[in-house]
Design an enzyme around this catalytic site. Structure first.
Site, PDB file in Angstrom:
ATOM      1  CD  GLU A   1      -2.229   1.874   0.502  1.00 37.85           C
ATOM      2  OE1 GLU A   1      -3.325   0.990  -0.313  1.00 37.85           O
ATOM      3  OE2 GLU A   1      -2.211   3.318   0.156  1.00 37.85           O
TER       4      GLU A   1
ATOM      5  CG  ASP B   1     -12.985   1.964  -7.945  1.00 38.43           C
ATOM      6  OD1 ASP B   1     -14.123   1.064  -7.881  1.00 38.43           O
ATOM      7  OD2 ASP B   1     -13.191   3.003  -7.005  1.00 38.43           O
TER       8      ASP B   1
ATOM      9  NE  ARG C   1     -16.796   5.091   1.556  1.00 37.62           N
ATOM     10  CZ  ARG C   1     -16.581   4.766   0.320  1.00 37.62           C
ATOM     11  NH1 ARG C   1     -15.455   4.167   0.033  1.00 37.62           N
ATOM     12  NH2 ARG C   1     -17.654   4.838  -0.474  1.00 37.62           N
TER      13      ARG C   1
ATOM     14  CE1 TYR D   1     -24.926   4.805   5.182  1.00 40.77           C
ATOM     15  CE2 TYR D   1     -25.998   5.481   3.164  1.00 40.77           C
ATOM     16  CZ  TYR D   1     -24.842   5.130   3.541  1.00 40.77           C
ATOM     17  OH  TYR D   1     -23.493   4.979   3.051  1.00 40.77           O
TER      18      TYR D   1
END
Ligand code: FAD
Length: 413
Positions: free
Chosen positions: A36, A294, A109, A217
């Site tokens: 990463e 993605d 997330r 939400y």
């Protein structure tokens, strides 16, 4: 951690796509290393909707209860007109859970990312931060990645899960991102701040309006409230580079109903997301380098399937690897090429459908004038328990093109 010998799989990118793929392959007994670029693993943004085609996979990984404890299982998904706030259609999420066997949930997330990060650590995945990958090459025995510090690493398989602006995609496909001219603002605030705004705490509510929409939400067991405000940027239409700035936000929602307008001042204004996607491509596998998440299929987020598709990708690839490993003879080992071909055959078509449908939903949601009224009439006539437009997405993830259910095509207006 110190590299423990040569890995079987190198995963570039430690977002939800990279980590979930690393976990799926790590669970097959493979030695997986994640690289990463950021100094720390993490996610920016707020809420994420996770439909049954994702919670089904979380359950298989033994992670659904942790997700349930950190997230919220709402009662309904309600779509309303953003101007007059009238209800257009709804999904009864408890009935939907019975139909598909797994819940429709919302989760922060960073909580979902954290669930995968901890699961990867438990599965023995090697997790490296501060590693920026700048190049890719196929080799005789697999593929090689080059790092920004000049070093290189090699493995039988390299997965590029490096997101929308993927370096691998640039190198292997070379296409450009497509701008929709829409921008998203997000916010997650303590629920007390919005209790008087006319919100529905137990539901996911989507207000759709001319050139804008607004999603609400509750998150984190109901303590937080998530809002997403999306609108077409006049500056983008005018061809300006600095589009989507906060001055455009208030104007975009001026004509909307009370509940939406009350939500707008709470949006974060120091960060916004220009809504970009890419045209679907049919080739994600280049030798032993495979695009995932993605990097392979960035969608407009209108179907709330972007992260889910990434999670499905890793699950499908691991299943095909397992099939090959089961059939392999001791000398040659599993046939990675066959597993990759099977992965590409099923996932490119499914994700193409989601990407193109997301674009079509965007058009439908943002209609104005007469076409808005026609759309509203059609949506109001829909039976709450008609699942024809969710079956092809929320059902079990297909492993082969033959298993892929027929696609629902939205009504053209
Ligand atoms: P990313 O999350 O972009 O991760 C890529 C990772 O790779 C990053 O950590 C990055 O730092 C790293 N990286 C990049 N380049 C390099 C490099 N050269 N070397 C090493 N590392 C690198 N999806 C849903 O399923 N449900 C939703 O409700 C939903 N809502 C959304 C709402 C909005 C407003 C937006 C914008 C998106 C939404 N999505 C949703 C989509 C979802 O966020 C994405 O599809 C998903 O996060 C993609 O994950 P990824 O791991 O493929 O990519």
């Amino acid at each position: 951690s110190t590299p423990a010998g040569r890995p079987d799989v190198l995963v570039v990118g430690g977002g939800i796509g990279g980590l979930s793929a690393a976990l799926a392959l790590g669970r097959q007994g493979l030695r997986v290393r994640v690289l990463e670029r950021a100094k720390e693993f993490g996610e920016v943004g707020a809420g994420l909707q996770i439909a049954p085609n994702c919670t089904r996979i979380l359950a298989e990984y033994g992670l659904l209860e942790e997700a349930r404890a950190l997230g919220v299982v709402p009662q309904n998904m309600v779509m309303r007109d953003a101007l007059d706030s009238r209800e257009l259609t709804r999904l009864d999420l408890r009935d939907l859970e019975r139909r598909y066997g797994f819940p429709y949930m919302v989760i922060h997330r960073s909580d979902l990312h954290g669930i995968f990060l901890r699961a990867c650590a438990r599965a023995g995945v090697e997790l490296l931060t501060d590693h920026t990958v700048s190049g890719y090459d196929n080799t005789a025995e697999g593929a090689l990645i080059r790092l920004a510090d000049g070093s290189a690493q090699e493995a039988p398989l390299v997965i590029a899960a490096d997101g929308l602006h993927s370096v691998a995609r640039r190198r292997l496909v070379g296409d450009a991102v497509v701008s929709s001219g829409y921008v998203a603002y997000r916010a997650a605030v303590p629920i007390e701040q919005v209790r008087d705004n006319g919100i529905a705490e137990k539901d996911v509510t989507v207000y759709i309006g001319p050139r804008c929409h607004f999603v609400q939400y509750a998150l984190r067991g109901g303590d937080m409230f998530n809002q997403v405000a999306v609108f077409e940027s006049p500056k983008a239409r005018a061809g300006r580079a600095d589009w989507g700035t906060p001055d455009e936000l208030d104007a975009a929602f001026e004509a909307t109903c009370d509940t939406v307008r009350k939500g707008i001042p709470l949006m974060w204004r120091d960060r916004w997301w220009q809504m970009l996607d890419r045209d679907p491509v049919a080739t994600w596998v280049h030798g032993r380098i495979a695009l995932l998440g993605d990097a392979a299929h960035p969608p407009l987020q209108y179907m709330a399937q972007g992260a889910i598709m990434a999670i499905e990708d890793g699950w499908v690839l691991a299943r095909h690897y397992a099939r090959q490993a089961g059939a392999a003879c001791a000398e040659s080992g599993p046939d990675w090429q066959a597993a990759l071909t099977a992965y590409e055959a099923v996932r490119t078509e499914h994700c193409r459908r989601v990407q193109t449908t997301a674009r079509a939903w965007g058009e439908l949601w943002h209609l104005d004038g007469e076409r808005r009224l026609r759309r509203n009439a059609i949506m109001r006539a829909r039976d709450t328990y008609d699942y024809s437009f969710t079956d092809w997405v929320y059902g079990p993830t297909a492993l082969t093109p033959a298993e892929e259910p027929p696609m629902f095509t939205p009504i053209p207006l």
